[in-house]
Design an enzyme around this catalytic site. Sequence first.
Site, PDB file in Angstrom:
ATOM      1  N   PRO B 151       0.801  -1.238   0.000  1.00  0.00           N
ATOM      2  CA  PRO B 151       0.000   0.000   0.000  1.00  0.00           C
ATOM      3  C   PRO B 151       0.831   1.284   0.000  1.00  0.00           C
ATOM      4  O   PRO B 151       0.286   2.370   0.107  1.00  0.00           O
ATOM      5  CB  PRO B 151      -0.784  -0.128   1.314  1.00  0.00           C
ATOM      6  N   GLU B 152       2.154   1.163  -0.130  1.00  0.00           N
ATOM      7  CA  GLU B 152       3.041   2.313   0.102  1.00  0.00           C
ATOM      8  C   GLU B 152       2.745   3.542  -0.764  1.00  0.00           C
ATOM      9  O   GLU B 152       2.874   4.676  -0.307  1.00  0.00           O
ATOM     10  CB  GLU B 152       4.513   1.906  -0.098  1.00  0.00           C
TER      11      GLU B 152
END
Lengths: 84, 274
Positions: B151-152
């Site tokens: 999800p960065e």
Amino acid sequence: MNVIVKTIEQTTEEILTLAATHFKVPRAGLQASDDFYKKLGIDSLQALELLTRLENHFGVELPDYEVQGVSDFSTLASRIQARL
Amino acid sequence: MNELTNTMDEYKGKSLSWSVADGVIELALDRAPANEIGLAMLEDLERFITMLPALELKASALIIYSKQKAGFSAGADLRELYAQAQKMEMASAVKGVRDFLNRIHAVMNRLDTSPLTTIAAVHGVCFGGGFELALACDLIVADKMARFCFPELRLGIIPCFGGIPRLKRDIGNAVVRDLLLTGRSINATKALAVGLASQVAAEGEALRVARSTAAQTTKFDRTTAAAAKEFIKPLPAEELRREIELFCELFTRPAVMEALLKFVESTDAMPYLP
């Protein structure tokens, strides 16, 4: 080969049954228009679990961004139906 | 068990524990709520890595799993990262981040290149840094309720514990781009289909399947198994170094602190989820 396509009503019913079973609530208490976060009292982690169970049950992929903002069973059913 | 009763073969720290039996090391991540990887987890992992050369002499396999119900690991401890960054000027914050990344990369690289056959038994969330820890292992056994995600990009950063180079090493670039650029999560079936997971287990059965797999590896000559592993699993050292540099460049942007603040202020139980 005959392809059996579920109707949106069947898909919705299966979602409601699966949600009732998993979260241990009476099936009769769930309606398609219900907000599942409120009705089931679930947080986003549990919603992710529900998403995984639905993917496993229907054999589809539901990218997170397609269900982002979705909180009612009816819309969830239409998203799944589009991938069956 | 307290610190005084810890031995080389058995250890219980703040965020993990390990034990050795029948030629298999089991490393159990156990930090509420979801095995976030911050300084406490890093220090325990470093302690494990320090002991690993001695442990490797008496084992054939290593299993990494989680005792937390939420899953394998939700990744880096972003609350700790934000709190640390707020205490200092950006230049000092970047230095601190770079130091942390060099340390966690050393841990991941040592796990990656261990002569043992390493198995991640994954259930629930396996996100960000947790996903990167699983990717350092040779095999991933995924519970059918496991979910993998990077999800960065939602935070304006990239995976920074070696995730991209390791994912590129293991699976097709199209899937790497899909995971990285959409930030979407995938389930165990998909993970198996794309070659990320090697086995899918029934709900609650990943550790049992991992133990069965580990037991199989104890039947083989260790020198041969280690040579085979070294031959087929090269460390992408240059890309791993570049990943740290790229992360540190991106980290200085104001958008990152804004995204981290939004994350920290969220009242959601799992704000890193989509």
